[in-house]
Write a protein that holds these residues in place. Structure first.
Motif, short mmCIF file in Angstrom:
data_model
loop_
_atom_site.label_atom_id
_atom_site.label_comp_id
_atom_site.label_asym_id
_atom_site.label_seq_id
_atom_site.Cartn_x
_atom_site.Cartn_y
_atom_site.Cartn_z
N GLU A 187 3.27 -0.84 2.69
CA GLU A 187 3.18 0.61 2.68
C GLU A 187 4.01 1.20 1.54
O GLU A 187 3.60 2.16 0.87
CB GLU A 187 3.64 1.16 4.02
N THR A 239 -0.73 -4.43 8.87
CA THR A 239 -0.80 -3.17 8.12
C THR A 239 -2.06 -2.38 8.45
O THR A 239 -2.03 -1.15 8.54
CB THR A 239 -0.74 -3.45 6.61
N THR A 240 -3.18 -3.08 8.65
CA THR A 240 -4.43 -2.37 8.93
C THR A 240 -4.42 -1.68 10.28
O THR A 240 -5.25 -0.80 10.53
CB THR A 240 -5.64 -3.32 8.88
N LYS A 299 -2.11 0.29 11.21
CA LYS A 299 -1.28 1.50 11.07
C LYS A 299 -1.95 2.48 10.13
O LYS A 299 -2.79 2.12 9.31
CB LYS A 299 0.10 1.11 10.52
N ASP A 300 -1.56 3.74 10.21
CA ASP A 300 -2.05 4.74 9.28
C ASP A 300 -1.46 4.48 7.90
O ASP A 300 -0.28 4.10 7.78
CB ASP A 300 -1.66 6.14 9.74
N PRO A 301 -2.24 4.65 6.82
CA PRO A 301 -1.72 4.44 5.48
C PRO A 301 -0.68 5.49 5.12
O PRO A 301 -0.66 6.58 5.70
CB PRO A 301 -2.96 4.56 4.59
N ARG A 346 1.22 8.52 3.30
CA ARG A 346 0.68 9.78 2.80
C ARG A 346 0.47 9.72 1.29
O ARG A 346 1.33 9.28 0.55
CB ARG A 346 1.63 10.92 3.14
N VAL A 369 -4.59 6.11 -0.36
CA VAL A 369 -5.78 5.85 0.44
C VAL A 369 -6.13 4.37 0.34
O VAL A 369 -6.69 3.92 -0.66
CB VAL A 369 -6.97 6.72 0.00
N ARG A 395 -8.44 1.62 1.30
CA ARG A 395 -9.83 1.68 1.77
C ARG A 395 -10.30 0.39 2.43
O ARG A 395 -11.27 0.43 3.20
CB ARG A 395 -10.74 2.01 0.59
N ARG A 398 -7.76 0.04 11.37
CA ARG A 398 -8.07 1.42 10.99
C ARG A 398 -8.89 1.50 9.71
O ARG A 398 -9.37 2.58 9.35
CB ARG A 398 -6.77 2.22 10.84
N ILE A 399 -9.00 0.37 9.01
CA ILE A 399 -9.82 0.31 7.80
C ILE A 399 -10.65 -0.97 7.88
O ILE A 399 -10.30 -1.90 8.61
CB ILE A 399 -8.96 0.31 6.51
#
Length: 291
Positions: free
Chosen positions: A134, A166-167, A169-171, A173, A176, A178, A199-200
Motif C-alpha cells: 500500500e 492486499t486484495t 483491503k481497500d486500496p 487513497r 487505483v 486494478r 476487492r479487485i
C-alpha cells in the motif's frame, strides 16, 4: 465488468501472434541498473523502506506494477548486490512492455535476510507486507511518470500470499490498483477466513505438483469467488516454475510445507513458464487498459 481469463485463447492474427511469440523470448540483459528509491510503509510505524525501480524510456505517465518478492528476499544468492535472476527477468520483460516496475524490499530495512526456514512468529508477516504494498502504491501514485489510475500487484510465494492479503483491503487513497497476479501463494489462511474476499480481480498461477504451497486450497478459494478469482494451474509444475533457468531440486529445512516435513521441490517448468509469461501480459494489459 469482470473479465475472465484463461491461457487457452482463441486464434489470433499474424501481428498478435508475432507479439505473443516475442513475449516467450528470454528477457535481454538490463540496459541499466534499477534505481534505488525510498518510501514509507503504510504500517502503523510508517517504516522507511527501500525499493528498486525499473522504468521505460520517456516521460510517461506509464501504468505500474508493484512486485513483491518471496520468502528468500529480493537479491541473488550468487551476487547479493543484484536482484535475483527471476526478479530481474520479470522486470526487464515488463519494462519492455511499457510498465514501470517497483520492487519493495520488505526484509533488508527491517534487518531480515530470509523467512523460508524460520519457524514460529515471523518478524515480517504477510499483513505487514500488504501495508508495504500500500505504501508503494501511494508512492507510485505521486510520481509524475506513473498513471495513478493504472496500478497492479504481482507477487511470488510469500509475496503472492501478501498479494492476496492486499486484495482483501481497500486500496490507498489516490492509487487505483486494478488487478493482482499471485504466483504460487499460500491460500489456506484465506480459505479459513470467512471475512476475506478479493476487492479487485485476482489471478492465481500455480503448479499442480507444488508441494510447498499446494494447489488444492487455491482451487477451493477460486470456487468460492468464481467472479473475482481466476486460477490457472500448470500440470507437472512445482514451486518457482517461472524462474528463467533453474533445475528442479529438493529443498529441506523449510518452515512450512504441504507435507509438514519441511521438504519441497523448486525449479523451472519450461512450458508453464512460457504460458505464465503470456498469462501475466494478457492480464495486465487487459486490466490496465493497454492494447
Amino acid at each position: 465488468m469482470v473479465q475472465r481469463f484463461t491461457t487457452r485463447s482463441a486464434p489470433v492474427g499474424a501481428a498478435a501472434l508475432a507479439s505473443a511469440l516475442a513475449v516467450l523470448a528470454p528477457a535481454i540483459a538490463a540496459a541499466q541498473q534499477p534505481e534505488r528509491v525510498e518510501f514509507r510503509s503504510a504500517d502503523t510505524a510508517g517504516t522507511p523502506l527501500t525499493g528498486y525501480l525499473y522504468r521505460p524510456a520517456g516521460p510517461g505517465p506509464f501504468p505500474a506494477v508493484i512486485a513483491l518478492h518471496g520468502c528468500s528476499g529480493l537479491f541473488s544468492t550468487v551476487d547479493p548486490a543484484r536482484l535475483s535472476e527471476r526478479h530481474d527477468d520479470w522486470a526487464e520483460r515488463l519494462v519492455r512492455q511499457g510498465y514501470v516496475v517497483l520492487f519493495p524490499d520488505s526484509f533488508g530495512p527491517r534487518g531480515v535476510g530470509s523467512l523460508c526456514r524460520l519457524r514460529g512468529p515471523r518478524p515480517v508477516t504477510v499483513g505487514r507486507r500488504s501495508r508495504d504494498a500500500e505504501g508503494a502504491a501511494a508512492w507510485l501514485a505521486g510520481q509524475p511518470f506513473v498513471d495513478p489510475g493504472r496500478l497492479a500487484l504481482l507477487g511470488w510465494s510469500h509475496g503472492g500470499t501478501s498479494v492476496l492479503s492486499t486484495t482483501g483491503k481497500d486500496p490507498p487513497r489516490g492509487a487505483v490498483v486494478r488487478a493482482a497476479v499471485a504466483f504460487y501463494p499460500g491460500c489456506q489462511r484465506f480459505l479459513a477466513d470467512s471475512k476475506w474476499r478479493p476487492r479487485i480481480p485476482l489471478t492465481i498461477l500455480i503448479g499442480s505438483d507444488d508441494d510447498w504451497t499446494p494447489a488444492e486450497p487455491c482451487r477451493r478459494l477460486a470456487q468460492r469467488f468464481p467472479r473475482m478469482i481466476d486460477l490457472v494451474e500448470y500440470p507437472g509444475a512445482v514451486h518457482g516454475f517461472d524462474a528463467p533457468a533453474q533445475r528442479v531440486r529438493e529443498f529441506t529445512g523449510l518452515a512450512y510445507t504441504a507435507s509438514g516435513t519441511g521438504t519441497a521441490h523448486v525449479g523451472t517448468e519450461p512450458k508453464a513458464r512460457q504460458e505464465a509469461i503470456k498469462a501475466v501480459k494478457l492480464q495486465l494489459d487487459r486490466a490496465l487498459g493497454r492494447r
